[in-house]
Design a protein around this motif. Structure first.
Motif, short mmCIF file in Angstrom:
data_model
loop_
_atom_site.label_atom_id
_atom_site.label_comp_id
_atom_site.label_asym_id
_atom_site.label_seq_id
_atom_site.Cartn_x
_atom_site.Cartn_y
_atom_site.Cartn_z
N TYR A 67 0.82 -1.22 0.00
CA TYR A 67 0.00 0.00 0.00
C TYR A 67 0.85 1.27 0.00
O TYR A 67 0.36 2.35 0.32
N ALA A 68 2.13 1.15 -0.36
CA ALA A 68 2.99 2.33 -0.44
C ALA A 68 2.53 3.26 -1.56
O ALA A 68 1.89 2.83 -2.52
N CYS A 69 2.87 4.55 -1.42
CA CYS A 69 2.47 5.56 -2.40
C CYS A 69 3.65 6.47 -2.73
O CYS A 69 4.47 6.77 -1.85
N GLU A 70 3.73 6.91 -3.98
CA GLU A 70 4.68 7.96 -4.33
C GLU A 70 4.28 9.26 -3.63
O GLU A 70 3.10 9.53 -3.41
N SER A 71 5.27 10.07 -3.32
CA SER A 71 5.00 11.32 -2.61
C SER A 71 4.02 12.20 -3.37
O SER A 71 3.15 12.85 -2.78
N ARG A 72 4.11 12.22 -4.69
CA ARG A 72 3.26 13.10 -5.48
C ARG A 72 1.78 12.74 -5.39
O ARG A 72 0.92 13.58 -5.63
N SER A 73 1.47 11.50 -5.05
CA SER A 73 0.07 11.08 -4.94
C SER A 73 -0.32 10.73 -3.51
O SER A 73 -1.43 10.26 -3.27
N ASN A 74 0.59 10.97 -2.57
CA ASN A 74 0.35 10.61 -1.17
C ASN A 74 -0.11 11.85 -0.40
O ASN A 74 0.58 12.35 0.47
N GLN A 75 -1.30 12.36 -0.75
CA GLN A 75 -1.80 13.58 -0.13
C GLN A 75 -3.04 13.36 0.72
O GLN A 75 -3.34 14.17 1.59
N VAL A 76 -3.78 12.29 0.47
CA VAL A 76 -4.92 11.98 1.33
C VAL A 76 -5.10 10.46 1.37
O VAL A 76 -5.05 9.78 0.35
N HIS A 77 -5.25 9.93 2.57
CA HIS A 77 -5.53 8.51 2.74
C HIS A 77 -6.13 8.33 4.13
O HIS A 77 -6.00 9.21 4.99
N GLY A 78 -6.80 7.22 4.34
CA GLY A 78 -7.39 7.01 5.67
C GLY A 78 -8.33 5.83 5.73
O GLY A 78 -8.27 4.92 4.89
#
Length: 498
Positions: A67-78
């Motif tokens: 479930y890792a994300c690149e920084s550019r798309s890691n702006q909202v999760h929960g």
């Protein structure tokens, strides 16, 4: 060895996780990871659910790296919870700006995963290795502001509606991005918009063997980061980075840049290498700088004779196999991110049990015939051996006195040594080229499709080639375990200049 700076939030009674439009699902329970319900696999983070509380998860693999994300798309999760009254509640972690994260927009970070856990990671070595371990000289001063980040709660009284809550959280993320930099922090180290600067310009690209013109670049990443060497932004961790994307005419504008000295960096999908404007750019409070037109001329020696892959810093275009049925995460079945399944490194030996991969230019299709990672092969006695891939190609003519150029762009490397030989696989003689043992990115084990970007430009004397059939041998010589290997981004052979 890890270097991690993060905020950790643990949530009870939340069972639905969302990290992207196409990456959200009901999740197993924490107890499902514990023996005897869960069976630890090749490393502690990966657990096969053999007897979970909810039978629907039986046989799946849970691994936070899926479930890792690149920084550019890691702006909202929960996460979302549903209570006894059928109301649903969402808890979201929103990062309005990633200016304070290390290593630029492509750096991969952990976010939400089973726990239920939400992480806001500011710095880590994941997918990069020792190059990103924070290092400081004796008495070296250093100061950096991380955050603020935004914790958002929402609810819906019409029953469980993950899409509605997710869409609302995304809109709240947009609102927070527009509010950045925040006005409420009292710290003198957190500067307001008026205390920051603006930098803009236009990016063009010229490759005379494709089109002998200055062509506007659409969708290219352009960023300001600490002064350094070409491409150094992906290994930089002490300063801030500010990135944007060019429009369809190549124009870019980077706003809210903190005062300081920077280099301008860029990369362009479809072209190899990195662009860097060597002039130091000094941003001051309230400054507005227009640099005008910048031209990126990517590495080029001569005309393209053949190429494999797409120069986009990723191995995603190559063949990613189906997972072993014992190790499936059902979220990624028929998903664009097929590479996020556990155990794909073992599938190479299944597909190539005795002989290694052979790719024939003009006949083979890299989408089907080029395995996404050159890994080791496991032997019967639980040892591993290196592998040698072959690229067969035909030349109608050869300039024996000319110099050809082999471009090797790698998307990630882990404790690997790549040796290049041409038309002679005699392992007792020195290779034409060797990288030496490089990389500590561990991308293969962590289900990534890229780590750090490596570019090698290798001279090939025409006397090594023959008219007719030729073979390039790519030997990955290291054999220290299952996760050793190389992810290729792009390979190209260029002829002598014309």
């Amino acid at each position: 060895m890890h270097s991690i700076v993060s905020i950790f939030i643990y949530l009870k009674r939340f069972n639905y996780m969302a990290i992207a439009d196409n990456r959200q699902r009901f999740m197993p329970l924490p107890d499902d990871r514990l023996p005897p319900r869960g069976q630890v696999l090749a490393y502690p983070e990966a657990v096969r659910l053999v007897n979970p509380v909810e039978p629907e998860f039986k046989g799946e693999v849970d691994d936070k790296y899926e479930y890792a994300c690149e920084s550019r798309s890691n702006q909202v999760h929960g996460w979302i919870s549903i209570d006894s009254s059928s109301d649903s509640t969402g808890c979201w972690l929103i990062t309005p700006s990633y200016e304070f994260r290390s290593a630029g927009p492509l750096k991969q970070y952990l976010g939400s995963h089973l726990g239920p856990t939400m992480l806001s990671v500011f710095h880590s070595t994941h997918y990069s290795g020792a190059d990103l371990i924070m290092k400081f000289g004796e008495n070296e001063p250093w100061k950096k502001v991380f955050g603020p980040i935004f914790i958002y709660l929402n609810s819906n009284s019409d029953g469980f509606s993950p899409i509605k809550l997710w869409e609302d959280a995304k809109q709240q993320m947009v609102n927070e991005v527009e509010s950045w930099p925040y006005t409420f922090p009292a710290s003198e180290d957190f500067l307001s918009s008026a205390q920051r600067g603006k930098f803009e310009g236009r990016l063009l690209v010229r490759d005379r063997y494709i089109r002998d013109a200055f062509v506007p670049v659409s969708g290219a990443y352009v960023g300001l980061a600490a002064p350094g060497d070409v491409g150094s932004w992906q290994r930089e961790y002490k300063g801030y980075q500010f990135w944007t994307i060019t429009d369809d005419k190549g124009y870019f504008s980077i706003i809210n840049v903190l005062p300081g000295d920077y280099n301008l960096y860029s990369w362009v999908n479809g072209f190899i290498g990195d662009y860097q404007c060597n002039n130091i750019i000094n941003i001051t409070s309230g400054s507005e700088i227009n640099v005008g037109e910048l031209v990126y001329e990517p590495p080029r020696h001569g005309p393209t004779l053949w190429e494999i892959g797409i120069p986009d810093r990723s191995a995603a275009e190559f063949y990613v196999p189906d997972p072993n049925p014992l190790y499936v995460n059902r979220l990624y079945v028929n998903h664009s991110d097929r590479f996020r399944q556990y155990g794909l490194w073992e599938r190479y030996a299944d597909l190539y049990p005795n002989e290694d991969l052979v790719y024939t230019v003009g006949i083979s299709d890299y989408k089907k015939d080029w395995f996404f990672a050159q890994v080791t092969r496991k032997k019967d006695n639980n040892t591993y051996q290196g592998t040698t891939w072959r690229i067969n190609f035909n030349l109608d003519s050869v300039n024996t006195k000319g110099t050809y150029k082999l471009r090797l762009a790698l998307a990630s490397v882990h404790y690997a040594e790549l040796q290049i030989r041409i038309n002679n696989l005699d392992a007792t003689s020195p290779p034409l080229f060797s990288t030496g043992v490089i990389g500590k990115e561990n991308t293969i084990a962590r289900h990534g499709i890229h780590g750090l970007y490596w570019l090698y430009n290798i001279d090939v004397q025409g006397s090594l080639l023959v008219k007719g059939n030729n073979t390039i041998f790519l030997t990955q010589a290291t054999k220290d375990g299952p996760f050793v290997g190389i992810l290729y981004d792009y390979i190209r052979l260029e002829g002598p200049p014309t």
